[in-house]
Design an enzyme around this catalytic site. Structure first.
Site, short mmCIF file in Angstrom:
data_model
loop_
_atom_site.label_atom_id
_atom_site.label_comp_id
_atom_site.label_asym_id
_atom_site.label_seq_id
_atom_site.Cartn_x
_atom_site.Cartn_y
_atom_site.Cartn_z
N GLY A 262 -52.02 41.02 72.70
CA GLY A 262 -52.30 42.46 72.60
C GLY A 262 -53.72 42.85 72.31
O GLY A 262 -54.07 44.04 72.40
N ARG A 335 -53.75 49.02 88.29
CA ARG A 335 -54.02 49.54 86.94
C ARG A 335 -54.63 50.94 86.91
O ARG A 335 -54.22 51.77 86.09
CB ARG A 335 -54.89 48.57 86.14
CG ARG A 335 -54.29 47.16 86.00
CD ARG A 335 -54.96 46.33 84.93
NE ARG A 335 -54.65 46.83 83.60
CZ ARG A 335 -55.44 47.55 82.88
NH1 ARG A 335 -56.66 47.85 83.30
NH2 ARG A 335 -55.06 47.99 81.70
N CYS A 365 -51.66 55.22 101.91
CA CYS A 365 -51.25 56.61 102.10
C CYS A 365 -50.67 57.22 100.84
O CYS A 365 -49.48 57.55 100.78
CB CYS A 365 -50.22 56.68 103.21
SG CYS A 365 -50.90 56.13 104.74
N TYR A 394 -53.76 41.23 84.79
CA TYR A 394 -52.85 42.20 85.41
C TYR A 394 -53.45 42.80 86.68
O TYR A 394 -53.18 43.94 87.03
CB TYR A 394 -52.49 43.31 84.41
CG TYR A 394 -51.98 42.80 83.07
CD1 TYR A 394 -50.73 42.22 82.96
CD2 TYR A 394 -52.77 42.88 81.92
CE1 TYR A 394 -50.26 41.75 81.75
CE2 TYR A 394 -52.31 42.40 80.70
CZ TYR A 394 -51.06 41.84 80.61
OH TYR A 394 -50.59 41.37 79.41
N1 LLP Z 1 -46.79 38.43 74.51
C1 LLP Z 1 -45.82 39.27 74.94
C2 LLP Z 1 -44.46 39.08 74.46
C3 LLP Z 1 -46.13 40.29 75.84
O1 LLP Z 1 -45.17 41.12 76.27
C4 LLP Z 1 -47.45 40.42 76.32
C5 LLP Z 1 -47.81 41.48 77.28
C6 LLP Z 1 -48.43 39.52 75.86
C7 LLP Z 1 -48.07 38.53 74.95
C8 LLP Z 1 -49.86 39.56 76.31
O2 LLP Z 1 -50.50 40.72 75.90
P1 LLP Z 1 -52.10 40.88 76.14
O3 LLP Z 1 -52.81 39.89 75.23
O4 LLP Z 1 -52.36 40.60 77.55
O5 LLP Z 1 -52.35 42.28 75.76
N2 LLP Z 1 -49.68 45.43 82.75
C9 LLP Z 1 -50.26 46.08 81.59
C10 LLP Z 1 -50.10 45.26 80.33
C11 LLP Z 1 -48.66 44.86 80.00
C12 LLP Z 1 -48.52 43.98 78.79
C13 LLP Z 1 -47.19 43.36 78.70
N3 LLP Z 1 -47.00 42.40 77.63
C14 LLP Z 1 -51.73 46.40 81.89
O6 LLP Z 1 -52.20 46.13 82.99
O7 LLP Z 1 -52.40 46.96 81.04
#
Ligand code: LLP
Length: 435
Positions: A262, A335, A365, A394
């Protein structure tokens, strides 16, 4: 005068990348050409075509090493959240660096095993694990499941019993914390589908203790993504600590604290992202000294290591607005339209031209098909290239064939070498599985 203006602008940009990682070597102008590490981007375009995702190996290594160093004070594991980017070459690189993997499907476990991750370093989260996926994960001997409901616990216990193995688990506990990020990517808030509700957490552990085929290893929480405020992580940790204490009072030892992923990155010059060290120095003191830790970073490992190189197909003025129409569309990078996400866009050729307020759009489109709106950009001629930056997380992973557009090529840069790590798909590939 104009030249000076441009130079100062690019210096700011270079400084911006320098703060965030390996600096000048990663993304820099040499004379008038933009380079990633020592490779000129217009050469990549000539060799591999566009649009193309391009990654910097040294930036990935640097980002991962920052986590590894920060965790070195404790026993534990950095599990790369492979939903951000599951290209086998990138997974292999991270596995070789000592990463574990955070997975959310049988397909991700499969990819990670193929890329060389030790199964005992793979954790598996997700609210909807199917019976087939659970069996596959158990047979693959993964490290642990992050269990998200009572029914899932029952399913895992039964399937483990059927194939005569023990399933190692943590509960993903929803701490009911609402971090400041886009609402679609908040997961730790009360009322979201994720994890065991906070108030049921202790009961979940007591239930699991009765199950014959379950081994309890720890606790997990993940509150959302692109979070820049360490305070939200700390608040979640403090709430999780209360669960840990209550569970341990019932004689259940929780060896691992999984703090999820996160941590945000700096998509704009105004954003300030905390480092892994800052994050961990806030979280470690919340828990007893003997705890082992797992982190599941995705975005903060790969976002600023990857960029999307696109070609300007046409430019036009319509309704008093200037448009650059690129060969990258919302199917390649969703995104901007899905989360109103901002990605810095840089012409790969520096010019002295006056800057014009421009929308950078794709060929699809839909009015939502844009990479950036109202950007001050020098005029890029037809056939010129733009780099849509910080798109390694992503980006490709969320791309699709919408409008029957074949999936893009991916290239990994290491110093002065560029290696194709995914071939551009063809029209024939579009029909591959149709019967
Ligand atoms: N662990 C779990 C259980 C998760 O659901 C996620 C991401 C992560 C780790 C990794 O989180 P990060 O470090 O990447 O923030 N598609 C969206 C983001 C969706 C995140 C989903 N979960 C975007 O493009 O912003």
């Amino acid at each position: 005068m104009l030249k000076r203006h441009f130079d100062s602008e690019y210096k700011v940009l270079i400084k911006y990348y320098k703060i965030r990682g390996v600096g000048r070597k990663m993304l820099q102008f040499k004379k008038d050409d933009l380079y990633i590490e020592q490779v000129k981007l217009s050469d990549i375009a000539k060799e591999y075509g566009t649009s193309t995702y391009i990654y910097s190996k040294s930036q990935i290594v640097n980002n991962f090493e920052n986590y590894k160093k920060a965790l070195s004070l404790k026993e534990g594991l950095i599990c790369f959240a492979c939903k951000t980017n599951s290209n086998g070459a990138i997974l292999k690189l991270l596995a070789e660096l000592g990463a574990g993997a955070d997975t959310t499907s049988g397909g991700e476990i499969y990819r990670c095993l193929k890329a060389g991750f030790d199964p005992s370093n793979i954790v598996y989260a997700g609210v909807g694990k199917t019976a087939e996926e659970i069996e596959y994960a158990l047979k693959s001997k993964i490290f642990m499941f992050n269990v998200e409901s009572f029914e899932e616990l029952d399913a895992i216990d039964k399937i483990a019993g059927k194939i005569k193995v023990k399933a190692k688990i943590a509960f993903r506990v929803n701490p009911h914390v609402d971090p400041d990020t886009h609402s679609y990517i908040v997961t730790g808030k009360k009322g979201t589908k994720f994890g065991i509700p906070y108030e049921d957490a202790v009961n979940a552990y007591l239930t699991a203790k009765q199950k014959k085929n379950i081994v309890i290893l720890g606790i997990h929480s993940h509150i959302g993504s692109q979070i820049l405020d360490v305070g939200s992580f700390k608040l979640a940790a403090q709430k999780i600590k209360k669960v840990v204490d209550a569970v341990e009072k019932n004689g259940i030892k929780l060896e691992y604290i999984n703090c999820g992923g996160g941590l945000g990155v700096e998509y704009t010059k105004k954003q300030k992202a905390p480092s892994p060290k800052q994050l961990m120095s806030e979280l470690f003191p919340v828990f007893d000294a003997d705890k082992k830790f797992i982190f599941e970073p995705g975005r903060s490992i790969i976002a600023n290591a990857g960029h999307l190189l696109a070609k300007v197909i046409y430019k036009k003025v319509s309704g008093g607005k200037s448009f650059l129409i690129t060969d990258a569309g919302m199917n390649d990078l969703i995104r901007p339209t899905l989360y109103e996400a901002y990605h810095e866009i840089i012409p790969v050729k520096k010019t002295d031209d006056k800057k014009v307020k421009t929308d950078v759009v794709g060929p699809i489109c839909e009015s939502g098909d844009f990479m950036g709106k109202d950007r001050m950009l020098s005029v890029v001629e037809q056939g010129g290239y733009l780099l849509i930056t910080c798109a390694g997380a992503y980006g490709f992973a969320m791309s699709s064939e919408y409008n029957s557009r074949p999936l893009l090529a991916e290239v990994l840069i290491d110093g002065d070498k560029a290696v194709l790590i995914r071939k551009r798909a063809t029209y024939e590939d579009l029909l591959l599985n149709e019967v």
